[in-house]
Write a protein that holds these residues in place. Structure first.
Motif, PDB file in Angstrom:
ATOM      1  N   ASP A 155       0.859  -1.177   0.000  1.00 25.68           N
ATOM      2  CA  ASP A 155       0.000   0.000   0.000  1.00 25.68           C
ATOM      3  C   ASP A 155       0.899   1.232   0.000  1.00 25.68           C
ATOM      4  O   ASP A 155       2.100   1.152   0.277  1.00 25.68           O
ATOM      5  N   ALA A 156       0.293   2.354  -0.293  1.00 21.22           N
ATOM      6  CA  ALA A 156       0.993   3.628  -0.236  1.00 21.22           C
ATOM      7  C   ALA A 156       0.676   4.310   1.085  1.00 21.22           C
ATOM      8  O   ALA A 156      -0.297   3.960   1.763  1.00 21.22           O
ATOM      9  N   SER A 157       1.485   5.283   1.428  1.00 19.17           N
ATOM     10  CA  SER A 157       1.265   6.026   2.672  1.00 19.17           C
ATOM     11  C   SER A 157       0.028   6.911   2.556  1.00 19.17           C
ATOM     12  O   SER A 157      -0.445   7.213   1.454  1.00 19.17           O
ATOM     13  N   LYS A 158      -0.465   7.353   3.697  1.00 15.47           N
ATOM     14  CA  LYS A 158      -1.625   8.241   3.722  1.00 15.47           C
ATOM     15  C   LYS A 158      -1.326   9.572   3.036  1.00 15.47           C
ATOM     16  O   LYS A 158      -2.213  10.185   2.462  1.00 15.47           O
ATOM     17  N   GLN A 159      -0.058   9.996   3.072  1.00 13.51           N
ATOM     18  CA  GLN A 159       0.326  11.271   2.465  1.00 13.51           C
ATOM     19  C   GLN A 159       0.093  11.294   0.958  1.00 13.51           C
ATOM     20  O   GLN A 159      -0.093  12.355   0.376  1.00 13.51           O
ATOM     21  N   VAL A 160       0.099  10.130   0.322  1.00 17.28           N
ATOM     22  CA  VAL A 160      -0.087  10.092  -1.131  1.00 17.28           C
ATOM     23  C   VAL A 160      -1.396   9.421  -1.547  1.00 17.28           C
ATOM     24  O   VAL A 160      -1.582   9.090  -2.709  1.00 17.28           O
ATOM     25  N   GLY A 161      -2.287   9.185  -0.586  1.00 19.59           N
ATOM     26  CA  GLY A 161      -3.598   8.654  -0.925  1.00 19.59           C
ATOM     27  C   GLY A 161      -3.868   7.214  -0.554  1.00 19.59           C
ATOM     28  O   GLY A 161      -4.958   6.700  -0.805  1.00 19.59           O
ATOM     29  N   GLY A 162      -2.903   6.553   0.044  1.00 17.04           N
ATOM     30  CA  GLY A 162      -3.126   5.182   0.499  1.00 17.04           C
ATOM     31  C   GLY A 162      -3.616   5.166   1.938  1.00 17.04           C
ATOM     32  O   GLY A 162      -3.874   6.220   2.529  1.00 17.04           O
ATOM     33  N   ASP A 163      -3.730   3.982   2.480  1.00 13.41           N
ATOM     34  CA  ASP A 163      -4.138   3.831   3.872  1.00 13.41           C
ATOM     35  C   ASP A 163      -2.971   3.430   4.775  1.00 13.41           C
ATOM     36  O   ASP A 163      -3.128   3.320   5.980  1.00 13.41           O
ATOM     37  N   GLY A 164      -1.823   3.132   4.176  1.00 15.27           N
ATOM     38  CA  GLY A 164      -0.692   2.644   4.964  1.00 15.27           C
ATOM     39  C   GLY A 164      -0.959   1.260   5.521  1.00 15.27           C
ATOM     40  O   GLY A 164      -0.391   0.876   6.534  1.00 15.27           O
ATOM     41  N   SER A 165      -1.817   0.484   4.836  1.00 19.40           N
ATOM     42  CA  SER A 165      -2.214  -0.833   5.341  1.00 19.40           C
ATOM     43  C   SER A 165      -1.238  -1.941   4.981  1.00 19.40           C
ATOM     44  O   SER A 165      -1.439  -3.094   5.364  1.00 19.40           O
ATOM     45  N   GLY A 166      -0.204  -1.602   4.253  1.00 19.56           N
ATOM     46  CA  GLY A 166       0.773  -2.604   3.857  1.00 19.56           C
ATOM     47  C   GLY A 166       2.140  -1.985   3.683  1.00 19.56           C
ATOM     48  O   GLY A 166       2.341  -0.794   3.926  1.00 19.56           O
ATOM     49  N   VAL A 167       3.058  -2.799   3.227  1.00 18.04           N
ATOM     50  CA  VAL A 167       4.434  -2.353   3.052  1.00 18.04           C
ATOM     51  C   VAL A 167       4.610  -1.635   1.725  1.00 18.04           C
ATOM     52  O   VAL A 167       3.864  -1.848   0.775  1.00 18.04           O
ATOM     53  N   SER A 168       5.621  -0.789   1.680  1.00 16.89           N
ATOM     54  CA  SER A 168       5.955  -0.060   0.460  1.00 16.89           C
ATOM     55  C   SER A 168       6.565  -1.011  -0.560  1.00 16.89           C
ATOM     56  O   SER A 168       7.530  -1.714  -0.249  1.00 16.89           O
ATOM     57  N   PRO A 169       6.031  -1.039  -1.775  1.00 17.47           N
ATOM     58  CA  PRO A 169       6.633  -1.908  -2.793  1.00 17.47           C
ATOM     59  C   PRO A 169       8.109  -1.596  -3.021  1.00 17.47           C
ATOM     60  O   PRO A 169       8.923  -2.505  -3.180  1.00 17.47           O
ATOM     61  N   LYS A 170       8.466  -0.329  -2.988  1.00 14.33           N
ATOM     62  CA  LYS A 170       9.869   0.047  -3.216  1.00 14.33           C
ATOM     63  C   LYS A 170      10.755  -0.490  -2.101  1.00 14.33           C
ATOM     64  O   LYS A 170      11.840  -1.001  -2.349  1.00 14.33           O
ATOM     65  N   LYS A 171      10.283  -0.398  -0.849  1.00 14.95           N
ATOM     66  CA  LYS A 171      11.086  -0.893   0.270  1.00 14.95           C
ATOM     67  C   LYS A 171      11.230  -2.414   0.235  1.00 14.95           C
ATOM     68  O   LYS A 171      12.165  -2.970   0.821  1.00 14.95           O
ATOM     69  N   LEU A 172      10.331  -3.093  -0.471  1.00 18.91           N
ATOM     70  CA  LEU A 172      10.481  -4.541  -0.626  1.00 18.91           C
ATOM     71  C   LEU A 172      11.759  -4.884  -1.397  1.00 18.91           C
ATOM     72  O   LEU A 172      12.294  -5.979  -1.257  1.00 18.91           O
ATOM     73  N   MET A 173      12.247  -3.945  -2.189  1.00 19.94           N
ATOM     74  CA  MET A 173      13.524  -4.160  -2.878  1.00 19.94           C
ATOM     75  C   MET A 173      14.656  -4.295  -1.864  1.00 19.94           C
ATOM     76  O   MET A 173      15.549  -5.131  -2.027  1.00 19.94           O
ATOM     77  N   LEU A 174      14.610  -3.481  -0.811  1.00 22.85           N
ATOM     78  CA  LEU A 174      15.617  -3.571   0.248  1.00 22.85           C
ATOM     79  C   LEU A 174      15.467  -4.885   1.009  1.00 22.85           C
ATOM     80  O   LEU A 174      16.450  -5.547   1.340  1.00 22.85           O
ATOM     81  N   THR A 175      14.212  -5.250   1.268  1.00 21.00           N
ATOM     82  CA  THR A 175      13.918  -6.499   1.969  1.00 21.00           C
ATOM     83  C   THR A 175      14.417  -7.699   1.172  1.00 21.00           C
ATOM     84  O   THR A 175      14.976  -8.648   1.738  1.00 21.00           O
ATOM     85  N   ALA A 176      14.214  -7.660  -0.139  1.00 19.15           N
ATOM     86  CA  ALA A 176      14.658  -8.768  -0.990  1.00 19.15           C
ATOM     87  C   ALA A 176      16.171  -8.947  -0.906  1.00 19.15           C
ATOM     88  O   ALA A 176      16.670 -10.073  -0.804  1.00 19.15           O
ATOM     89  N   LEU A 177      16.905  -7.849  -0.921  1.00 24.51           N
ATOM     90  CA  LEU A 177      18.363  -7.931  -0.828  1.00 24.51           C
ATOM     91  C   LEU A 177      18.800  -8.463   0.533  1.00 24.51           C
ATOM     92  O   LEU A 177      19.634  -9.373   0.614  1.00 24.51           O
ATOM     93  N   ALA A 178      18.225  -7.920   1.606  1.00 21.83           N
ATOM     94  CA  ALA A 178      18.585  -8.385   2.953  1.00 21.83           C
ATOM     95  C   ALA A 178      18.249  -9.857   3.132  1.00 21.83           C
ATOM     96  O   ALA A 178      19.051 -10.628   3.668  1.00 21.83           O
ATOM     97  N   GLY A 179      17.073 -10.255   2.680  1.00 23.58           N
ATOM     98  CA  GLY A 179      16.660 -11.650   2.828  1.00 23.58           C
ATOM     99  C   GLY A 179      17.515 -12.604   2.015  1.00 23.58           C
ATOM    100  O   GLY A 179      17.916 -13.668   2.494  1.00 23.58           O
TER     101      GLY A 179
END
Length: 139
Positions: free
Chosen positions: A27-51
């Motif tokens: 999901d996107a943050s509330k600042q850009v129209g989302g609800d913040g109900s999930g993780v940022s797709p872009k930050k999943l790129m960092l998660t993929a590398l760490a994992g």
């Protein structure tokens, strides 16, 4: 071999993925129209590398018969200011916790992951600088 991910729209800006029986909500943050109900797709790129590199290192250390109490992997990415915004670099911090940690073996495991095994790292390195450091917490 191919991998496929399908996302189903959950309303507004949220999507749900079922990946091998594991649910991920983006999901996107509330600042850009989302609800913040999930993780940022872009930050999943960092998660993929760490994992990816974290799994490699745990497997390599097991084969080396190296025991540590804990491993923490963090990845920081710096975003461009222009749109579309993307990571212009990433930095990995590996932290190892334990007693009598064999530094040479740890460094070998990290190098093997970064240079031979982690496919996420290999892809990212084709387009951006990826750096790393190791921190030891001796007990």
């Amino acid at each position: 071999m191919k991998h496929k991910v399908e996302m189903s729209w959950q309303g507004r800006l949220a999507y749900k993925a079922d990946m091998d029986g594991h649910e991920i909500i983006t999901d996107a943050s509330k600042q850009v129209g989302g609800d913040g109900s999930g993780v940022s797709p872009k930050k999943l790129m960092l998660t993929a590398l760490a994992g990816c590199t974290g799994i490699d290192i745990a497997m390599i250390l097991k084969k080396m018969r190296v025991e540590v109490r804990d491993i923490k992997v963090s990845v920081e990415g710096e975003l461009t200011e222009e749109q579309p915004s993307y990571y212009k670099n990433m930095h990995i911090v590996y932290e190892f916790f334990g007693k009598d940690i064999p530094h040479a073996k740890i460094e070998r495991a990290v190098k093997l992951s970064e240079e031979e095994y982690c496919g996420v790292s290999a892809l990212y390195k084709k387009v951006i600088p990826v750096t790393s450091e190791i921190i030891y917490h001796e007990e």
